[in-house]
Structure formats: C-alpha cells, structure tokens
Scaffold this active site. Structure first.
Site, mmCIF file in Angstrom:
data_model
loop_
_atom_site.group_PDB
_atom_site.id
_atom_site.type_symbol
_atom_site.label_atom_id
_atom_site.label_comp_id
_atom_site.label_asym_id
_atom_site.label_seq_id
_atom_site.Cartn_x
_atom_site.Cartn_y
_atom_site.Cartn_z
ATOM 1 N N GLU A 1 0.837 -1.206 -0.105
ATOM 2 C CA GLU A 1 0.119 0.005 -0.153
ATOM 3 C C GLU A 1 0.860 1.469 -0.062
ATOM 4 O OE1 GLU A 1 -3.892 -1.983 2.096
ATOM 5 O OE2 GLU A 1 -2.974 -0.305 3.136
ATOM 6 N N GLU B 1 -4.967 -8.736 0.556
ATOM 7 C CA GLU B 1 -5.500 -8.457 1.791
ATOM 8 C C GLU B 1 -7.021 -8.273 1.593
ATOM 9 O OE1 GLU B 1 -4.199 -5.100 4.420
ATOM 10 O OE2 GLU B 1 -2.081 -5.881 3.923
#
Length: 446
Positions: free
Chosen positions: A166, A352
């Site tokens: 991220e 995720e």
C-alpha cells in the site's frame, strides 16, 4: 462439490505485517523505525499504545506457524522489518535480523506453508527518515539495495515477493494528510514522495531480478472500488479520477510507463518531481498484481475540491464493521474485474481482505465471531464470481492471521482469524478461523 468452489491450484493464505505483530522493537541489533518513533510520541496512537511487544511473534513464531498449520494455510504473507536488516537503513547488515527471517521461512517450509514476503510494510528506518525519507530521491538506492540483500539471503527458499504494501498509504497518509508517520502535511511533498516511491519500486524489482532468485515479484496495492453516485457524466468522470489516484497511481507507471490523470487539470509532471528519463525508470514488469480491498467508494463531482473535483458520498444506514467500513462484498468483484480488464494477462491475488469485530472468548473459551464468518463468505463468493467470469485471480489472503497492533488505532481493533490476549499472549482460533480452515480443506464452501 461445494456450491462455491475454486480450482485445485488456488492459493489460500493469511497476512500480517512486521511492526504489527513482531514486538522485540529494540532487540538483537534492530534499528529504530518511524513507527517506533511515532508510537512513542504521546497522542499519536489511541491509548498511547505501541508495537514494542505487540504479539511477540519474534519470539513465538514457531507457535504461530503451528496455528497456521492447524488452519491448513497454503501460504503466509508476512513483511520484513527493514530496520531489523539494516538498522540505519543502509550500510552494515544486521546478521541477527536476517537470521530471524531465515528461521521463520524454514519453519514455514517444514510445515508445508509457502512464504510470501513483503519487503516494505511501512516500518521505514528512522535514520532514513531523518534524511527526508520517501521525499528524498536518495532513498531509491537505499531501498533497492535493501531489496537485493533480502532477496540474496532468502531467495533460495522464497519464490513470491511483494515490493510494497500500500504505497498510497505510506506516501499520502505520511506526507499529505499526516495521519501516519512522519506526520507531514504538505501536498506537494506527498506527491513528490509518491513519484520517488514509484522509482524505488521499479529499481527494487530490477535488483531483485538480477539476483536470479526472485521468481515472482509484485506489489500489494490498496484499492477501493469506485462507483459513481449517479449516471451524470460528471460523476462518472470524478469516479475515474478517484480510481486514478487511489487505485492505480502505483500500477500504471510500473506497467505502462505513464501516470494516470487524477486531477481536474492535466497532471504537471515537473511539479511531482519527474526528471528526464524517470518515466522509463518507473517501469516495473510485475509478475502479478496484489489487491488489498476492504470497501467501496461512492463518488460524486464536487466543485469545492478544485484539484480533484470530487468527494465521497456516505451511504446512510449502511452496515459497517467496528472500523467503520461498509459491508459491501461486490466491491471486491468490481475491483478484480476492472484491474483484469485494464491490465490483461497479469495474474491477480487478493493480498488483503478482512474486517474488524471485537468478539472475544466466551465462558467456554470460544470466539464466536459470526459476523466475520459472514463477511468472508460474502467477499470470497465475489472472488469466485470474478473467477468464473474469466478474471485471472489465483489466490486469496485473509487479513489478518491474528489480532494485532492496528496502527493509529492501537489495540482497539481486532481483524484476526486468531484472537490474541495481549496480557498473556494466548492465541485462540476464532470461529472464523475454523470456518476458513474448512474452506481451505474443501477448496470452497456451501
């Protein structure tokens, strides 16, 4: 055959991050990270919690791998702590740090669990931040060398790698909104940091591939499926701008050598620090794309935002978890399908996906987190839907293996398939963990 079934080679795993679970923050030669510094500063984290101890995974990793084995995981996605390997971010390698990850990898392989390694999940060495961190172009060389060191050390046993987790979070939240360390609030600095991160991502991939040991390299990107608030062309255009910055800002340069258009006005490359030949340097031919997704975003055109021309619309009376994220499983289907269409031929992994509920052990010591079971069933069914429609999705990683330190929220949020008692460090597999075990065993569910 289960109603929702997957191909035999589909990979089922769970994920964690080094700072969130390891503890041992200053042991065996580890250097200080920006999250060490940030969490030690009163007022930054709820209840002034820190990751100093966290889940003691550094000392309890064998027990945790045994839990993974009991749950039948095919793979475990974990991150390497950069300051555990290079305490100052560069220079002398800390052998004790590398040895910990060697032991972890060996333990996983002995239990038939494939290690999936993320090189950077936000714990930047503080010494590198002191030199400007992701806003200083010198970090490109430091990070690439760190990537090479780890790949050389573990690449004989680790075949699946993620460069970043991220990058939108550690650049935009770290340098624009200031919600994460280093806590800088400057839009221009943040946009430059994002470009430097793209340069570092590509150079790391080249160094890793040059070792001859990194077989499959990608990046795990935070994404939120964007939906226009109406059929108005202005809302549709605003949603495309949302997608450009929030979902593919770190993917489009790597795979296509250009930045998408996230602003009302055409992007000014010089203003974000692009120098001659940079757009060649940012290219990184990933072997796969990782999607981290938890929610959708409903977007409408908004004149009040002079740069992006959009705002997010909150859904009234929406079902939400304790983190405040809306329960909307179709968002994962939408995101997988869009990425598959925009980047054809690249395998996709859900790296995720998960939800926060604080259910704890009952009088029988059992954790009946039925809402999490419903969450996973809903989202995984949407993965299956995308797969059946031809999307090249190859695996799914639940977030998270265990309850852990949830960044600014400290220990107030619980995402785990395994309950962690932070006082005793006792682990208890939740109902959702057993449900996931059965899903893996049957490669599907009814």
């Amino acid at each position: 055959m289960p109603r929702v079934s997957f191909p035999p080679d589909f990979i089922w795993g769970a994920a964690t991050a080094s700072y969130q679970i390891e503890g041992a923050w200053d042991e065996d030669g580890k250097g200080e990270s920006i999250w060490d510094r940030y969490s030690h500063t009163p007022g930054n984290v709820r209840d002034n919690d820190t990751g100093d101890v966290a889940c003691e995974h550094y000392h309890r990793y064998r027990d945790d791998v045994a839990l993974m084995k009991e749950m039948g995981l095919d793979a475990y996605r974990f991150s390497i702590g950069w300051p555990r390997i290079l305490p100052s971010g560069k220079g002398q390698v800390n052998a004790a740090g590398l040895d910990f990850y060697r032991r972890l990898v060996d333990e996983l392989l002995e239990n038939d669990i494939e290690p999936w390694v993320t090189l950077y999940h936000w714990d930047l060495p503080q010494a590198i931040q002191d030199e400007g961190g992701w806003a200083n172009r010198e970090i490109v060389e430091h990070f690439a060398e760190y990537a090479r060191v780890v790949t050389e050390a573990l690449g004989d046993r680790v075949k699946r790698w993620m460069i970043f987790n991220e990058p939108a979070v550690f650049t935009f939240l770290g340098y624009i909104t200031g919600n994460h360390p280093p806590g800088i609030r400057d839009g221009a600095t943040g946009m430059r940091a994002s470009h430097i991160a793209n340069l570092a991502q590509a150079e790391a991939l080249r160094r890793m591939k040059a070792t001859g040991k990194a077989e499959h390299v990608g990046t795990a990107l935070s994404m939120g499926a964007g939906y226009p608030a109406s059929d108005d062309p202005k809302d549709i255009a605003a949603t495309d701008r949302y997608h450009a910055l929030n979902n593919i800002w770190f993917l489009e340069p790597a795979l296509n050598g250009r930045y998408p258009e996230p602003f009302v006005e055409p992007i000014n490359l010089e203003r974000i620090g692009v120098q001659p030949r940079d757009m060649e340097k940012v290219r990184a031919d990933f072997d796969f794309i990782g999607i981290n997704l938890y929610f959708r975003a409903i977007i409408e055109h908004f004149e009040g935002d002079i740069q992006r021309g959009l705002r997010q619309v909150q859904v009234k009376d929406a079902r939400r978890d304790e983190f405040g994220w809306e329960f909307y499983p179709e968002a994962l289907y939408t995101m997988i399908k869009r990425i598959a269409a925009e980047y054809p031929g690249k395998p996709i992994y859900v790296t995720e996906n998960g939800t926060s509920y604080s259910d704890g052990p009952d009088e029988n010591g059992e954790v009946n987190d039925d809402r999490r079971v419903e969450y996973y069933a809903g989202f995984i069914e949407q993965v299956n839907r995308a797969l059946k429609e031809g999307a090249p999705v190859k695996g799914y990683f639940a977030w998270s293996l265990m309850d852990n330190f949830e960044w600014n929220f400290g220990y107030s949020q619980r995402f785990g398939l395994v309950h962690t008692d932070y006082e005793t460090q006792k682990r208890t597999i939740k109902k959702s963990g057993y449900w996931y075990r059965d899903l893996i065993k049957n490669n599907g569910f009814d």
